[in-house]
Design an enzyme around this catalytic site. Structure first.
Site, PDB file in Angstrom:
ATOM      1  N   ARG A   1      17.105 -33.251  25.818  1.00 23.77           N
ATOM      2  CA  ARG A   1      17.820 -32.123  25.232  1.00 23.77           C
ATOM      3  C   ARG A   1      18.135 -32.272  23.740  1.00 23.77           C
ATOM      4  O   ARG A   1      17.945 -31.311  22.988  1.00 23.77           O
ATOM      5  CB  ARG A   1      19.116 -31.842  26.001  1.00 23.77           C
ATOM      6  CG  ARG A   1      18.891 -31.360  27.439  1.00 23.77           C
ATOM      7  CD  ARG A   1      20.176 -30.863  28.074  1.00 23.77           C
ATOM      8  NE  ARG A   1      20.575 -29.599  27.487  1.00 23.77           N
ATOM      9  CZ  ARG A   1      21.595 -29.437  26.667  1.00 23.77           C
ATOM     10  NH1 ARG A   1      22.355 -30.470  26.315  1.00 23.77           N
ATOM     11  NH2 ARG A   1      21.872 -28.240  26.173  1.00 23.77           N
TER      12      ARG A   1
ATOM     13  N   TYR B   1      16.531 -29.310  21.759  1.00 24.61           N
ATOM     14  CA  TYR B   1      17.453 -28.228  21.409  1.00 24.61           C
ATOM     15  C   TYR B   1      18.467 -28.586  20.328  1.00 24.61           C
ATOM     16  O   TYR B   1      19.379 -27.795  20.086  1.00 24.61           O
ATOM     17  CB  TYR B   1      18.270 -27.811  22.649  1.00 24.61           C
ATOM     18  CG  TYR B   1      17.498 -27.429  23.865  1.00 24.61           C
ATOM     19  CD1 TYR B   1      16.495 -26.464  23.822  1.00 24.61           C
ATOM     20  CD2 TYR B   1      17.790 -28.012  25.097  1.00 24.61           C
ATOM     21  CE1 TYR B   1      15.801 -26.100  24.960  1.00 24.61           C
ATOM     22  CE2 TYR B   1      17.104 -27.654  26.248  1.00 24.61           C
ATOM     23  CZ  TYR B   1      16.108 -26.696  26.165  1.00 24.61           C
ATOM     24  OH  TYR B   1      15.437 -26.334  27.295  1.00 24.61           O
TER      25      TYR B   1
ATOM     26  N   GLY C   1      23.468 -18.882  33.825  1.00 25.39           N
ATOM     27  CA  GLY C   1      23.574 -19.180  32.398  1.00 25.39           C
ATOM     28  C   GLY C   1      24.963 -19.454  31.889  1.00 25.39           C
ATOM     29  O   GLY C   1      25.137 -19.706  30.688  1.00 25.39           O
TER      30      GLY C   1
ATOM     31  N   GLU D   1      22.974 -17.109  39.983  1.00 27.93           N
ATOM     32  CA  GLU D   1      22.078 -18.278  39.923  1.00 27.93           C
ATOM     33  C   GLU D   1      22.622 -19.334  38.965  1.00 27.93           C
ATOM     34  O   GLU D   1      21.983 -19.676  37.965  1.00 27.93           O
ATOM     35  CB  GLU D   1      20.685 -17.847  39.462  1.00 27.93           C
ATOM     36  CG  GLU D   1      20.027 -16.774  40.320  1.00 27.93           C
ATOM     37  CD  GLU D   1      18.824 -16.158  39.632  1.00 27.93           C
ATOM     38  OE1 GLU D   1      18.450 -16.633  38.519  1.00 27.93           O
ATOM     39  OE2 GLU D   1      18.262 -15.193  40.170  1.00 27.93           O
ATOM     40  N   PRO D   2      23.809 -19.901  39.223  1.00 37.79           N
ATOM     41  CA  PRO D   2      24.363 -20.918  38.308  1.00 37.79           C
ATOM     42  C   PRO D   2      23.635 -22.253  38.454  1.00 37.79           C
ATOM     43  O   PRO D   2      23.126 -22.594  39.523  1.00 37.79           O
ATOM     44  CB  PRO D   2      25.812 -21.044  38.780  1.00 37.79           C
ATOM     45  CG  PRO D   2      25.731 -20.735  40.254  1.00 37.79           C
ATOM     46  CD  PRO D   2      24.679 -19.665  40.385  1.00 37.79           C
ATOM     47  N   GLY D   3      23.596 -23.009  37.373  1.00 40.43           N
ATOM     48  CA  GLY D   3      22.997 -24.344  37.413  1.00 40.43           C
ATOM     49  C   GLY D   3      23.786 -25.319  36.570  1.00 40.43           C
ATOM     50  O   GLY D   3      24.493 -26.193  37.076  1.00 40.43           O
TER      51      GLY D   3
ATOM     52  N   CYS E   1       8.716 -43.938  19.642  1.00 39.23           N
ATOM     53  CA  CYS E   1       8.089 -43.789  18.318  1.00 39.23           C
ATOM     54  C   CYS E   1       7.959 -42.332  17.913  1.00 39.23           C
ATOM     55  O   CYS E   1       6.859 -41.786  17.746  1.00 39.23           O
ATOM     56  CB  CYS E   1       6.727 -44.481  18.311  1.00 39.23           C
ATOM     57  SG  CYS E   1       6.857 -46.272  18.378  1.00 39.23           S
ATOM     58  N   GLU E   2       9.090 -41.677  17.776  1.00 38.07           N
ATOM     59  CA  GLU E   2       9.208 -40.305  17.298  1.00 38.07           C
ATOM     60  C   GLU E   2      10.496 -40.208  16.493  1.00 38.07           C
ATOM     61  O   GLU E   2      11.547 -40.668  16.953  1.00 38.07           O
ATOM     62  CB  GLU E   2       9.280 -39.313  18.461  1.00 38.07           C
ATOM     63  CG  GLU E   2       8.092 -39.284  19.388  1.00 38.07           C
ATOM     64  CD  GLU E   2       6.933 -38.468  18.846  1.00 38.07           C
ATOM     65  OE1 GLU E   2       7.119 -37.764  17.830  1.00 38.07           O
ATOM     66  OE2 GLU E   2       5.837 -38.540  19.452  1.00 38.07           O
TER      67      GLU E   2
ATOM     68  N   TYR F   1      19.607 -30.672  33.445  1.00 37.31           N
ATOM     69  CA  TYR F   1      18.530 -30.781  32.451  1.00 37.31           C
ATOM     70  C   TYR F   1      18.499 -32.169  31.813  1.00 37.31           C
ATOM     71  O   TYR F   1      18.215 -32.321  30.628  1.00 37.31           O
ATOM     72  CB  TYR F   1      18.664 -29.685  31.387  1.00 37.31           C
ATOM     73  CG  TYR F   1      18.750 -28.319  32.008  1.00 37.31           C
ATOM     74  CD1 TYR F   1      17.640 -27.730  32.588  1.00 37.31           C
ATOM     75  CD2 TYR F   1      19.961 -27.631  32.064  1.00 37.31           C
ATOM     76  CE1 TYR F   1      17.722 -26.487  33.200  1.00 37.31           C
ATOM     77  CE2 TYR F   1      20.052 -26.390  32.673  1.00 37.31           C
ATOM     78  CZ  TYR F   1      18.933 -25.828  33.237  1.00 37.31           C
ATOM     79  OH  TYR F   1      19.008 -24.602  33.849  1.00 37.31           O
TER      80      TYR F   1
END
Length: 445
Positions: free
Chosen positions: A336, A340, A262, A296-298, A368-369, A397
């Site tokens: 994203r 978010y 994280g 657990e880095p990403g 179309c959003e 991501y």
């Protein structure tokens, strides 16, 4: 919030964004470069939208993170969070850099194995592992399974016992610690679906020792993503350390603590978290426990390694308001911002465009959003029809969350390495979108 909607500071300029992205440079003739490779040349050959990843950035950031742990005196196993970017080339690069894998599905497990990551360096996390996925993990011989609930522990015990096997298990604890990140990516407060309530963890650990097929080896904790300060980590690790001591006092062995991941990056001007500070937090709270540590880095490794190239389809004037710059990339490519309210830097590929005085505009996609918006009222050099841009920090991501909504094929993917570039995933054809559709005879007759 890690990805706030409103900011009190001006948008970073072209110069400021380049200063915070060492793998990018602006050449007066070739335009925006990634590791010395002109992005215009890639867009000319492959088209847009197109994902571009830097192999050197992946290697460099993995080394920085691993060295930070080593410099802190920590012997630690690092598992790249495959959910951040699951391309085989990315996984193999990181495997060669010394990373294992943290997976959350059977598909990610098999991808990691295909990329050459040994099962002994794979940790299986996630809240909803199916019986088939548990069997796969046991049969492959993964290092450990991070169990998220009493119910999962019972199912896992049954599956392992039926196979005549025993699997190492760490109980994922929910420490009820606020990671001070976006509500949709916090995972360690009460009410989140993740982990075992802290107060119940010791009793469940004791129960695990009495179950067949599982060997309780320790605890895991993961409190969220895009974490920028160390206080939440310290709070969570302090609680885990207390739990380890209580567990040992109860006469039960503990040999593993999985510290999660994280650690956040600098998307705008919020500042990046420091791997050295993270290592210090781990050492100060967990370093005296005599346990095998894991991380657990990403995002921290992968996000700055990638950009999304796009072209301006239209510049739509708004009477009395700011123009809309409509790109050929959309929320189906990069989700994203819609999901978010995430902020991504945007740079023109043309050196000429980059040097123009900025204007205020909204950068949107063609889907179309109304949520198909990359930036609202952003200060950018004026972009005309046909101009190209790079959306920054999309290596995590990004492509992995893409969809084919609005019948939009998956974008091509490119890897830059050693001054050259290679297509690592061809652009999906329109025809492939329906190649596996089945129309029953009852419909067509």
């Amino acid at each position: 919030m890690a990805d706030p909607v409103d900011f009190s500071t001006p948008d970073p300029t072209v110069r400021e964004l380049l200063a915070t992205h060492s793998n990018l440079s602006l050449d007066v003739r070739s335009g925006l470069m990634l590791d010395g490779v002109p992005l215009q040349a890639i867009a000319d050959a492959v088209g847009t939208p197109c994902w571009v990843m830097s192999a050197e950035t992946l290697r460099r950031r993995a080394a920085i993170l691993l060295n930070a742990m080593k410099d802190a005196g920590l012997s630690i196993s690092a598992h790249f969070a495959v959910k951040a970017n699951d391309h085989l080339a990315v996984l193999e690069i990181l495997a060669r850099a010394g990373m294992g894998a943290d997976v959350v599905s059977g598909g990610e497990l098999l991808r990691a194995r295909k990329a050459g990551i040994p099962a002994s360096k794979i940790v299986f996390s996630g809240v909803g592992k199916t019986d088939a996925e548990l069997r796969l993990a046991i049969e492959e011989g993964v290092s450990q399974i991070n169990v998220e609930s009493a119910e999962e522990l019972e199912v896992l015990s049954g599956v392992a016992a039926s196979l005549g096997s025993e699997i190492a298990v760490a109980l994922r604890v929910n420490p009820d610690v606020d990671a001070r990140t976006h509500a949709k990516i916090t995972t360690g407060v009460a009410g989140n679906k993740f982990g075992i309530p802290y107060e119940e963890a010791l009793d469940l650990y004791r129960e695990a020792h009495a179950l067949p097929g599982v060997k309780a080896v320790g605890y895991a904790v993961h409190i969220g993503s895009q974490i920028l300060t160390m206080e939440p980590y310290r709070d969570a690790y302090r609680r885990v350390a207390e739990l380890v001591r209580d567990t040992r006092a109860a006469g039960l062995p503990v040999s593993v603590v999985d510290c999660g991941g994280g650690i956040g990056i600098n998307y705008r001007d919020e500042g990046a978290a420091s791997p050295n500070a993270w290592a210090g937090a781990i050492r100060s709270e967990l370093g005296d426990l005599d346990v095998r540590l894991a991380i657990e880095p990403g995002r921290w490794i992968a996000a700055p390694a990638g950009v999304l190239l796009a072209s301006v389809v239209l510049r739509k004037a708004v009477r009395g308001g700011y123009p809309f710059i409509i790109l050929d990339a959309a929320m189906n490519d990069l989700l994203r911002p819609a999901l978010y309210e995430a902020w991504h830097g945007i740079l023109p590929l043309s050196a000429h465009d980059a040097m123009l005085a900025p204007e205020t505009a909204s950068i949107v996609g063609p889907v179309c959003e109304s949520g198909d918006t990359f930036a609202k009222t952003r200060e950018l050099p004026p972009l005309q029809r046909g101009a190209r841009v790079a959306l920054l920090d999309t290596g995590a991501y990004g492509a992995v969350m893409s969809s084919t909504y609005n019948a939009r094929p998956f974008a091509a993917q490119v890897l830059v390495d050693g001054g050259t570039w290679t297509v690592i995933r061809e652009r999906q054809s329109i025809e492939y979108l329906w190649a596996h559709d089945i129309v029953p005879a009852s419909v067509s007759t």
